[in-house]
Scaffold this motif. Sequence first.
Motif, PDB file in Angstrom:
ATOM      1  N   GLU A 198      16.764 -24.616  38.078  1.00 21.27           N
ATOM      2  CA  GLU A 198      15.796 -23.539  38.296  1.00 21.27           C
ATOM      3  C   GLU A 198      16.326 -22.441  39.217  1.00 21.27           C
ATOM      4  N   ALA A 199      17.421 -22.696  39.933  1.00 16.28           N
ATOM      5  CA  ALA A 199      18.006 -21.686  40.816  1.00 16.28           C
ATOM      6  C   ALA A 199      18.967 -20.765  40.091  1.00 16.28           C
ATOM      7  N   GLY A 200      19.314 -21.095  38.858  1.00 16.41           N
ATOM      8  CA  GLY A 200      20.287 -20.318  38.112  1.00 16.41           C
ATOM      9  C   GLY A 200      21.641 -21.001  38.114  1.00 16.41           C
ATOM     10  N   ARG A 201      22.492 -20.590  37.230  1.00 14.35           N
ATOM     11  CA  ARG A 201      23.826 -21.186  37.107  1.00 14.35           C
ATOM     12  C   ARG A 201      24.859 -20.260  37.755  1.00 14.35           C
ATOM     13  N   PRO A 202      25.701 -20.786  38.644  1.00 13.56           N
ATOM     14  CA  PRO A 202      26.710 -19.938  39.276  1.00 13.56           C
ATOM     15  C   PRO A 202      27.710 -19.433  38.244  1.00 13.56           C
TER      16      PRO A 202
ATOM     17  N   GLY B 194      51.207 -22.245  44.927  1.00 16.71           N
ATOM     18  CA  GLY B 194      49.991 -22.276  44.127  1.00 16.71           C
ATOM     19  C   GLY B 194      49.435 -23.673  43.937  1.00 16.71           C
ATOM     20  N   ALA B 195      50.056 -24.675  44.567  1.00 18.02           N
ATOM     21  CA  ALA B 195      49.554 -26.044  44.442  1.00 18.02           C
ATOM     22  C   ALA B 195      48.189 -26.168  45.111  1.00 18.02           C
ATOM     23  N   LEU B 196      47.293 -26.947  44.493  1.00 14.16           N
ATOM     24  CA  LEU B 196      45.952 -27.135  45.006  1.00 14.16           C
ATOM     25  C   LEU B 196      45.861 -28.406  45.832  1.00 14.16           C
ATOM     26  N   GLY B 197      45.087 -28.327  46.937  1.00 13.01           N
ATOM     27  CA  GLY B 197      44.792 -29.502  47.722  1.00 13.01           C
ATOM     28  C   GLY B 197      43.504 -30.166  47.262  1.00 13.01           C
ATOM     29  N   GLU B 198      43.016 -31.107  48.048  1.00 12.29           N
ATOM     30  CA  GLU B 198      41.821 -31.862  47.696  1.00 12.29           C
ATOM     31  C   GLU B 198      40.592 -30.958  47.718  1.00 12.29           C
ATOM     32  N   PRO B 199      39.764 -31.023  46.687  1.00 11.74           N
ATOM     33  CA  PRO B 199      38.587 -30.154  46.626  1.00 11.74           C
ATOM     34  C   PRO B 199      37.447 -30.669  47.497  1.00 11.74           C
ATOM     35  N   ALA B 200      36.559 -29.755  47.865  1.00 16.08           N
ATOM     36  CA  ALA B 200      35.317 -30.103  48.543  1.00 16.08           C
ATOM     37  C   ALA B 200      34.184 -29.342  47.878  1.00 16.08           C
ATOM     38  N   ARG B 201      33.039 -29.988  47.723  1.00 14.64           N
ATOM     39  CA  ARG B 201      31.891 -29.295  47.141  1.00 14.64           C
ATOM     40  C   ARG B 201      31.390 -28.267  48.151  1.00 14.64           C
ATOM     41  N   PHE B 202      31.277 -27.008  47.719  1.00 11.77           N
ATOM     42  CA  PHE B 202      30.872 -25.920  48.600  1.00 11.77           C
ATOM     43  C   PHE B 202      29.402 -25.567  48.451  1.00 11.77           C
ATOM     44  N   ALA B 203      28.897 -25.574  47.231  1.00  8.92           N
ATOM     45  CA  ALA B 203      27.486 -25.226  46.987  1.00  8.92           C
ATOM     46  C   ALA B 203      27.028 -25.881  45.698  1.00  8.92           C
ATOM     47  N   SER B 204      25.729 -26.197  45.668  1.00 11.86           N
ATOM     48  CA  SER B 204      25.115 -26.786  44.472  1.00 11.86           C
ATOM     49  C   SER B 204      23.827 -26.036  44.166  1.00 11.86           C
ATOM     50  N   PHE B 205      23.515 -25.947  42.874  1.00  8.54           N
ATOM     51  CA  PHE B 205      22.337 -25.208  42.436  1.00  8.54           C
ATOM     52  C   PHE B 205      21.584 -26.028  41.400  1.00  8.54           C
ATOM     53  N   PRO B 206      20.306 -26.333  41.641  1.00 12.66           N
ATOM     54  CA  PRO B 206      19.506 -26.969  40.590  1.00 12.66           C
ATOM     55  C   PRO B 206      19.283 -25.980  39.461  1.00 12.66           C
TER      56      PRO B 206
ATOM     57  N   ASP C  92      31.651 -24.443  38.326  1.00 12.73           N
ATOM     58  CA  ASP C  92      31.411 -25.068  37.033  1.00 12.73           C
ATOM     59  C   ASP C  92      29.959 -24.771  36.716  1.00 12.73           C
ATOM     60  N   SER C  93      29.746 -23.733  35.930  1.00  9.63           N
ATOM     61  CA  SER C  93      28.398 -23.206  35.730  1.00  9.63           C
ATOM     62  C   SER C  93      27.456 -24.240  35.131  1.00  9.63           C
ATOM     63  N   ALA C  94      27.916 -24.988  34.159  1.00 10.37           N
ATOM     64  CA  ALA C  94      27.050 -25.951  33.486  1.00 10.37           C
ATOM     65  C   ALA C  94      26.570 -27.037  34.432  1.00 10.37           C
ATOM     66  N   ARG C  95      27.403 -27.379  35.401  1.00 12.68           N
ATOM     67  CA  ARG C  95      27.031 -28.419  36.364  1.00 12.68           C
ATOM     68  C   ARG C  95      26.313 -27.846  37.584  1.00 12.68           C
ATOM     69  N   GLY C  96      26.325 -26.521  37.729  1.00 10.05           N
ATOM     70  CA  GLY C  96      25.644 -25.913  38.861  1.00 10.05           C
ATOM     71  C   GLY C  96      26.325 -26.143  40.196  1.00 10.05           C
ATOM     72  N   ILE C  97      27.658 -26.215  40.202  1.00  4.34           N
ATOM     73  CA  ILE C  97      28.370 -26.477  41.447  1.00  4.34           C
ATOM     74  C   ILE C  97      29.505 -25.477  41.652  1.00  4.34           C
ATOM     75  N   ILE C  98      29.824 -25.224  42.909  1.00  2.00           N
ATOM     76  CA  ILE C  98      31.006 -24.466  43.305  1.00  2.00           C
ATOM     77  C   ILE C  98      31.836 -25.374  44.196  1.00  2.00           C
ATOM     78  N   THR C  99      33.104 -25.514  43.882  1.00  2.00           N
ATOM     79  CA  THR C  99      34.009 -26.288  44.718  1.00  2.00           C
ATOM     80  C   THR C  99      35.031 -25.364  45.363  1.00  2.00           C
ATOM     81  N   ARG C 100      35.548 -25.815  46.501  1.00  2.00           N
ATOM     82  CA  ARG C 100      36.548 -25.051  47.249  1.00  2.00           C
ATOM     83  C   ARG C 100      37.803 -25.899  47.382  1.00  2.00           C
TER      84      ARG C 100
END
Length: 296
Positions: free
Chosen positions: A201-205, A187-199, A171-179
């Motif tokens: 100034e680090a850029g948007r994923p 194709g069903a999704l399980g429970e997400p976990a936060r994988f990486a976060s970016f302030p 989610d680029s605007a929030r600066g997070i990547i979830t797994r």
Amino acid sequence: MTAEEIAPTWRAYTSTRHRLAEGARWMSGSLLFVDLLRGDLYRVRGVGGGSPELLLRLNMPLGAVAPTSGASSGRWIVAAGMGIALADARGGLDWLARPADRPDRAMRMNDGGCDRAGRFWAGSMEVGAALGAGSLYRVDPDGTVHEVLDGLTVPNGPVFTADGCLMYIADSARGIITRHPVDPASGALGEPARFASFPPEAGRPDGMAVDDDQNLWVALWGTGRILCLAPDGRRLRTVHLPTPHTSSVAFGGGLMFATTATHRLDRPGPLDGAVLAAGTGVTAPPVRPFRLIADG
């Protein structure tokens, strides 16, 4: 552990410059990419680069493309405008669904791609990036479209591990990547976990790729960097680019590719908006097709 800092010798792989090049994918010895805001799909053959060949012109925002299992017939599945469609070589569209067509908000589709089973996944966003207005959709092989996540702002990806059991989405605007765990069969999704976060100034994923070692590569919009993350989240490499707006990353033919943009740059430099290429030993799977049942 400190990430290895790399500044490779980048070259302009395309002779053209684009307002918002996105969605780099390697396919059959060629690189595919889109100019999102123009609604164009391009192909450049081989590793030498040159002038892109225009494959589709849709005259609406084009967030993502994948070949279908019947790509020899010239069809593509596209996340374009406010929905998901099958496109022929002339740009004719057979809409599967228009889930972003909402009376209360101006929406468009954004990034997407296929998993190992041939399902197509694509996100939507509000054109002004309103918080939480976007969603993620899954297109099954029978052509049905399902909303699988909501509350996203600017979704990029998703990308999948080789076994199809994990999905990464930014989610680029929030600066997070979830797994998310994925059931490869349904194709069903399980429970997400936060994988990486970016302030900020680090850029948007932004656009991402998973290599053959299962590392995640992330283009960081606004800072001219591509980051390589191990499956456990460790930062392995930081790759520097000569342009700030890096929007996607791909691998093929012994090259690393990065799409870039002139969008929101007051004074674009000579490489802004080009697709860039640099030599690499990293390899990754080629683009996966959408396996439409009707194509056999």
